[in-house]
Design a protein around this motif. Structure first.
Motif, PDB file in Angstrom:
ATOM      1  N   GLY A  78       0.743  -1.165  -0.123  1.00 51.81           N
ATOM      2  CA  GLY A  78      -0.112   0.084  -0.056  1.00 51.81           C
ATOM      3  C   GLY A  78       0.729   1.243   0.106  1.00 51.81           C
ATOM      4  N   ILE A  79       0.240   2.209  -0.649  1.00 52.32           N
ATOM      5  CA  ILE A  79       0.858   3.728  -0.623  1.00 52.32           C
ATOM      6  C   ILE A  79      -0.291   4.509  -0.481  1.00 52.32           C
ATOM      7  CG2 ILE A  79       2.277   5.367  -1.902  1.00 52.32           C
ATOM      8  CD1 ILE A  79       3.565   3.019  -3.539  1.00 52.32           C
ATOM      9  N   PHE A  80      -0.517   5.297   0.481  1.00 49.81           N
ATOM     10  CA  PHE A  80      -1.797   5.983   0.965  1.00 49.81           C
ATOM     11  C   PHE A  80      -1.867   7.288  -0.135  1.00 49.81           C
ATOM     12  CE2 PHE A  80      -3.658   9.416   3.186  1.00 49.81           C
ATOM     13  CZ  PHE A  80      -4.949   8.844   3.234  1.00 49.81           C
ATOM     14  N   VAL A 132      -4.913  -0.500  -3.287  1.00 44.25           N
ATOM     15  CA  VAL A 132      -3.310  -0.454  -3.015  1.00 44.25           C
ATOM     16  C   VAL A 132      -3.070   1.249  -2.405  1.00 44.25           C
ATOM     17  CG1 VAL A 132      -2.486   0.531  -5.236  1.00 44.25           C
ATOM     18  CG2 VAL A 132      -0.978  -0.978  -3.674  1.00 44.25           C
ATOM     19  N   ASN A 133      -4.018   2.050  -2.736  1.00 44.71           N
ATOM     20  CA  ASN A 133      -4.106   3.242  -2.191  1.00 44.71           C
ATOM     21  C   ASN A 133      -4.887   3.754  -0.824  1.00 44.71           C
ATOM     22  OD1 ASN A 133      -3.916   4.364  -5.495  1.00 44.71           O
ATOM     23  ND2 ASN A 133      -2.210   4.116  -4.192  1.00 44.71           N
ATOM     24  N   SER A 134      -5.339   2.519  -0.356  1.00 43.70           N
ATOM     25  CA  SER A 134      -6.168   2.706   1.108  1.00 43.70           C
ATOM     26  C   SER A 134      -5.223   2.854   2.297  1.00 43.70           C
ATOM     27  CB  SER A 134      -7.068   1.583   1.091  1.00 43.70           C
ATOM     28  OG  SER A 134      -6.225   0.450   1.321  1.00 43.70           O
ATOM     29  N   GLN A 135      -3.962   2.770   2.343  1.00 37.19           N
ATOM     30  CA  GLN A 135      -3.013   2.876   3.212  1.00 37.19           C
ATOM     31  C   GLN A 135      -1.681   2.791   3.167  1.00 37.19           C
ATOM     32  OE1 GLN A 135      -3.813  -1.321   5.094  1.00 37.19           O
ATOM     33  NE2 GLN A 135      -1.613  -0.889   5.628  1.00 37.19           N
ATOM     34  N   ASN A 136      -0.756   3.024   3.881  1.00 43.08           N
ATOM     35  CA  ASN A 136       0.593   2.905   3.778  1.00 43.08           C
ATOM     36  C   ASN A 136       0.961   1.501   4.373  1.00 43.08           C
ATOM     37  OD1 ASN A 136       1.496   5.329   2.431  1.00 43.08           O
ATOM     38  ND2 ASN A 136       1.485   6.308   4.439  1.00 43.08           N
ATOM     39  N   GLY A 137       1.535   0.536   3.310  1.00 44.87           N
ATOM     40  CA  GLY A 137       2.043  -0.786   3.793  1.00 44.87           C
ATOM     41  C   GLY A 137       3.341  -0.717   4.028  1.00 44.87           C
ATOM     42  N   LEU A 138       3.887  -2.067   4.386  1.00 46.55           N
ATOM     43  CA  LEU A 138       5.192  -2.113   4.793  1.00 46.55           C
ATOM     44  C   LEU A 138       6.094  -1.621   3.855  1.00 46.55           C
ATOM     45  CD1 LEU A 138       6.269  -3.648   7.555  1.00 46.55           C
ATOM     46  CD2 LEU A 138       6.737  -5.603   6.003  1.00 46.55           C
ATOM     47  N   ARG A 139       6.080  -1.708   2.555  1.00 44.98           N
ATOM     48  CA  ARG A 139       7.429  -1.281   1.792  1.00 44.98           C
ATOM     49  C   ARG A 139       7.298   0.233   1.718  1.00 44.98           C
ATOM     50  NH1 ARG A 139       6.193  -4.470  -3.859  1.00 44.98           N
ATOM     51  NH2 ARG A 139       8.373  -3.692  -4.373  1.00 44.98           N
ATOM     52  N   LEU A 165      14.397  -5.989  -5.715  1.00 41.20           N
ATOM     53  CA  LEU A 165      15.687  -6.543  -5.095  1.00 41.20           C
ATOM     54  C   LEU A 165      16.001  -6.145  -3.682  1.00 41.20           C
ATOM     55  CD1 LEU A 165      18.141  -6.558  -8.199  1.00 41.20           C
ATOM     56  CD2 LEU A 165      16.650  -8.482  -7.398  1.00 41.20           C
ATOM     57  N   PHE A 166      14.853  -5.580  -3.085  1.00 39.74           N
ATOM     58  CA  PHE A 166      15.032  -5.034  -1.657  1.00 39.74           C
ATOM     59  C   PHE A 166      15.221  -5.981  -0.812  1.00 39.74           C
ATOM     60  CE2 PHE A 166      12.786  -3.692   2.133  1.00 39.74           C
ATOM     61  CZ  PHE A 166      14.067  -2.439   2.568  1.00 39.74           C
ATOM     62  N   VAL A 167      15.777  -5.984   0.352  1.00 33.89           N
ATOM     63  CA  VAL A 167      16.042  -6.734   1.450  1.00 33.89           C
ATOM     64  C   VAL A 167      15.876  -6.160   2.641  1.00 33.89           C
ATOM     65  CG1 VAL A 167      17.451  -8.657   2.600  1.00 33.89           C
ATOM     66  CG2 VAL A 167      17.556  -8.448   0.057  1.00 33.89           C
ATOM     67  N   GLY A 168      15.074  -6.402   3.527  1.00 35.42           N
ATOM     68  CA  GLY A 168      14.929  -5.540   4.789  1.00 35.42           C
ATOM     69  C   GLY A 168      15.225  -6.659   5.870  1.00 35.42           C
ATOM     70  N   ILE A 169      15.830  -6.314   6.998  1.00 36.97           N
ATOM     71  CA  ILE A 169      16.053  -6.801   8.223  1.00 36.97           C
ATOM     72  C   ILE A 169      15.439  -6.056   9.392  1.00 36.97           C
ATOM     73  CG2 ILE A 169      17.763  -7.972   9.759  1.00 36.97           C
ATOM     74  CD1 ILE A 169      19.403  -8.510   7.427  1.00 36.97           C
ATOM     75  N   THR A 170      14.636  -6.872  10.120  1.00 35.57           N
ATOM     76  CA  THR A 170      14.149  -6.272  11.550  1.00 35.57           C
ATOM     77  C   THR A 170      13.776  -7.385  12.425  1.00 35.57           C
ATOM     78  OG1 THR A 170      12.710  -4.545  12.581  1.00 35.57           O
ATOM     79  CG2 THR A 170      11.832  -5.952  10.888  1.00 35.57           C
ATOM     80  N   LYS A 171      13.271  -7.192  13.640  1.00 30.99           N
ATOM     81  CA  LYS A 171      12.468  -8.271  14.564  1.00 30.99           C
ATOM     82  C   LYS A 171      11.217  -8.356  14.114  1.00 30.99           C
ATOM     83  CE  LYS A 171      16.001  -8.191  18.056  1.00 30.99           C
ATOM     84  NZ  LYS A 171      16.254  -8.105  19.760  1.00 30.99           N
ATOM     85  N   SER A 172      10.966  -9.777  14.284  1.00 31.99           N
ATOM     86  CA  SER A 172       9.563  -9.975  13.971  1.00 31.99           C
ATOM     87  C   SER A 172       8.699  -9.195  14.593  1.00 31.99           C
ATOM     88  CB  SER A 172       9.318 -11.568  14.025  1.00 31.99           C
ATOM     89  OG  SER A 172      10.130 -12.088  13.039  1.00 31.99           O
ATOM     90  N   LYS A 173       8.719  -9.050  16.020  1.00 31.23           N
ATOM     91  CA  LYS A 173       8.035  -8.339  16.922  1.00 31.23           C
ATOM     92  C   LYS A 173       7.942  -6.841  16.716  1.00 31.23           C
ATOM     93  CE  LYS A 173       6.119 -11.704  18.382  1.00 31.23           C
ATOM     94  NZ  LYS A 173       4.783 -12.481  17.892  1.00 31.23           N
ATOM     95  N   ASN A 174       9.049  -6.417  15.832  1.00 29.36           N
ATOM     96  CA  ASN A 174       8.924  -5.124  15.786  1.00 29.36           C
ATOM     97  C   ASN A 174       8.036  -4.459  14.604  1.00 29.36           C
ATOM     98  OD1 ASN A 174      10.280  -2.471  16.171  1.00 29.36           O
ATOM     99  ND2 ASN A 174      11.243  -2.448  14.387  1.00 29.36           N
ATOM    100  N   VAL A 175       7.416  -5.486  14.081  1.00 29.35           N
ATOM    101  CA  VAL A 175       6.395  -5.276  12.830  1.00 29.35           C
ATOM    102  C   VAL A 175       5.055  -5.674  13.441  1.00 29.35           C
ATOM    103  CG1 VAL A 175       5.395  -5.971  10.623  1.00 29.35           C
ATOM    104  CG2 VAL A 175       7.941  -5.827  11.016  1.00 29.35           C
TER     105      VAL A 175
END
Length: 723
Positions: free
Chosen positions: A326-328, A340-347, A450-460
């Motif tokens: 989503g891209i708001f 897809v424009n209803s909210q801002n998603g993770l990306r 080709l984007f790769v992101g790293i964070t903690k699962s509980k941080n999402v």
């Protein structure tokens, strides 16, 4: 009522008493026997009489508490009791007289209403209680499986929506009718089904939520929070070093910085209309499902539950896609917005914190490839500070294609270095080699990147106003159609992001919970609609921040003279529209350094860069629309390989029927077309465990098509157009 434990005992007692029903007191929800009946029961049951009586009374009370119709009448009775009590208080000496009527007259009228409602409850309770008593049921064999039904209800459930009476769909499922399609006519079937849906939704809110859960597919180890009306804020407190050696003096040290992270929910809605024709298609799919039912989706075994699932599956797929892609954009009330424009998603959040807020510093290590993917992931992990890297609970977000690259390449390493069976083909571990505290989190909707992101699962964290809000539907009726709608709020956020170190600050002030590579997060084709702002200025401000815009309104009414809310180095693009009713310009001026006005009616794209002084300078401009990317594939046989395309055109010279679909991923949508060759047809029909359509789709022309979406490994029909 379908007795859970006491059915045979109740039937035996009725036979013993020589009555047609069990004697009960509906108001007390207890068995009420005459002295003669009680003597008979005690003689027959002996010392077990009291235990049997208590067990029967317990089942009756539980039934009354969970039956929607009885509960509705009970609520009215409780309200009347409260009013009667209040009226009685007012009748006492010293109470003020009512001006409209004497109190005793009002009490008399209210008692009459109460007595009538009590009689209604008594009749309803006894009628429901004595349904199916003594009915031993009927065993029906479907798909080599035995299913027990009563003579009146599917599965002997006793629930109104499972009744055989006037419900041909339930009779077919039980084998009482073996052919034909239900009419779903507006005089009998539609009103009946409307009532069934209303009762089912109100009686089974958790079942409705389970329908969403079955289809949603977001990672289960992400955090979730409900009760968010608008937004939620968390704080980051980072202290610097405070401990020192004791030198006998007072030497305070240590500083603290506090930053906040905000997450928000977005208003959304689901609108569903159930038409007679669609119901016929769903009935066929349900009967097919009942023949192969494995029990994994119990809500599907009732027609109403299955029907709701068929209508909801696209809505919940939309929700999952928006949570990731989503891209708001705020859509004007007069226009229809995109999911897809209803909210801002993770990306979009990764983009915002990396490109706009610059709250974390990405790893500038080039692009991942099939050949370097294992070393690439290893380098990213080892670039995380050691004290963080050794913590538990990290996840690596990437596309499913890139995870496949890793498995193939890591499998080669396993075969070479570890000599285990696990790696002889593909590596099957859920973690990168040598890093068990990191896990792969493939995002099926993250494509073309080709984007790769790293964070903690509980941080999402996924956010909702109430967790079961999407299950709270309003049902309305419009002649032949049934309309259902729900308004809800949902969103997604990172609980903590980070802050970059500034020269001169204590080192402890540098903090990151997000790590990623530096490649583009979205593909270069990703645009959001530029709706008429009724202003000559385009103003970016969170949650509206994505800078790649496309005019979509023929009546777009403004020239563009300024763009605000941008940051130095940012790239901004604006794509025009060839069908504009009047020529509109991006105006060359002191804020927009273009050299000449840009005409939006060419359909071309203007590319700008933000300078340090926040003025925007033209980098390039095209004079017409870009050529569409080639996404169509032709095929001639019964198999379709969907890798790398979404539109498929049959080019065979003889009739064919779809047999298999290869290389699909959940969430992908494909469109299959026929061709114009005379007397040549391509047929899409049910394929067990792979394809499920409402009815056979015979594509006999190049304009005939059917759309399929893959959910849980099965391709479901979402729409069709056949002349």
């Amino acid at each position: 009522m379908k007795w859970k434990f006491m059915a045979k005992t109740v039937a035996a007692l009725i036979a013993l008493f020589g009555t047609s029903e069990l004697p009960v007191n509906a108001e007390k929800k207890e068995m009420e026997l005459t002295p003669e009946q009680e003597a008979l029961a005690k003689t027959a049951l002996g010392e077990k009489y009291e235990d049997v009586r208590n067990a029967i009374n317990k089942e009756m009370k539980e039934f009354a508490e969970h039956n929607f119709d009885l509960k509705a009448i009970q609520d009215e009775l409780d309200a009347m009791r409260a009013e009667l009590s209040l009226e009685a208080e007012e009748k006492k000496p010293g109470s003020e007289e009512r001006e409209t009527k004497p109190v005793n007259v009002q009490l008399s009228e209210l008692r009459k209403k109460f007595d009538a409602k009590l009689s209604e409850y008594d009749e309803k309770f006894k009628a429901l209680l004595n349904e199916d008593i003594g009915d031993t049921g009927k065993t029906v064999v479907n798909n080599k499986k035995q299913m027990q039904h009563s003579s009146t209800h599917l599965y002997g459930s006793g629930m109104e929506w499972d009744s055989f009476e006037k419900r041909a769909w339930n009779q077919k499922a039980a084998g009482l009718i073996t052919a034909g399609i239900s009419n779903f006519n507006d005089t009998v079937d539609i009103p009946l089904l409307q009532g069934d849906i209303e009762h089912f939704v109100r009686n089974n809110p958790k079942v409705i939520e389970s329908i969403f859960d079955d289809f949603e597919g977001l990672p289960s180890d992400w955090a979730t929070q409900s009760g968010i009306i608008d937004r939620v804020v968390n704080g980051l407190i980072a202290p610097s070093e405070i401990t020192q050696g004791d030198n006998g003096g007072w030497n305070p040290k240590g500083e603290v910085v506090i930053e906040t992270e905000e997450g928000r929910v977005y208003d959304k809605k689901i609108d569903i209309t159930l038409t007679g024709e669609k119901l016929k298609q769903i009935e066929k799919s349900w009967l097919t499902f009942m023949n192969g039912n494995d029990g994994s989706h119990p809500w599907k075994t009732t027609f109403v539950g299955f029907l709701l699932g068929e209508y909801f599956k696209q809505a919940v797929l939309d929700s999952r896609i928006a949570m990731i892609n989503g891209i708001f954009v705020k859509t004007p009330k007069t226009l229809t917005g995109k999911n897809v424009n209803s909210q801002n998603g993770l990306r979009a959040l990764w983009y915002y914190y990396r490109e706009i807020e610059k709250k974390y510093k990405p790893f500038d290590i080039g692009e991942p490839t099939k050949e370097n993917i294992v070393d690439y992931v290893k380098e990213m992990i080892e670039s995380i500070p050691l004290n963080k890297r050794n913590q538990q609970g990290w996840e690596i977000q990437m596309s499913t294609d890139m995870l496949l690259w890793y498995k193939e390449r890591a499998g080669e390493f396993y075969a070479l270095h570890y000599a285990t069976d696990q790696g002889k083909s593909n590596y099957m571990g859920i973690s990168p080699l040598n890093y068990p505290n990191f896990k792969f989190q493939p995002l099926v909707d993250q494509t073309d990147s080709l984007f790769v992101g790293i964070t903690k699962s509980k941080n999402v964290e996924t956010l909702y106003y109430r967790e079961n809000e999407r299950g709270e539907f309003t049902v309305t009726r419009d002649k032949r159609d049934t309309n259902m709608f729900a308004d809800f709020k949902e969103g997604i956020r990172f609980i903590q992001v980070g802050r970059q170190y500034t020269a001169g600050e204590p080192k402890e002030f540098e903090f990151q919970m997000l790590y990623s590579n530096s490649v583009p997060i979205f593909s270069s084709e990703t645009r959001i609609p530029l709706f008429d702002p009724v202003s000559t200025t385009i103003a970016f401000k969170f949650p509206y921040f994505y800078p790649h815009l496309e005019v979509v309104q023929n009546d777009y009414g403004q020239n563009i003279e300024n763009i605000t809310g941008v940051v130095p180095g940012q790239i901004v693009t604006i794509t025009g529209l060839t069908t504009l009713a009047a020529d509109r310009l991006v105006v060359n001026n002191a804020n927009l350094l273009l050299g000449a006005d840009f005409h939006l009616n060419t359909g071309g794209t203007l590319t700008l860069v933000v300078q340090d002084d926040l003025k925007l300078k033209k980098l390039s401009a095209t004079t017409g629309p870009a050529a569409p990317a080639e996404t169509d594939k032709s095929f001639t046989g019964t198999s379709i390989d969907v890798k790398g395309a979404s539109i498929f055109r049959f080019s065979g010279v003889a009739d064919a029927t779809l047999a298999t679909i290869l290389n699909g991923v959940d969430g992908k949508q494909i469109t299959i077309y026929g061709n114009d060759t005379l007397d040549v047809e391509f047929t899409v029909t049910d394929v067990t465990g792979l394809v499920e359509v409402a009815s056979d789709a015979v594509l006999a022309a190049a304009t005939d098509y059917i759309k399929l979406t893959r959910i849980d490994g099965v391709w479901y029909e979402t729409s069709r157009l056949i002349a």
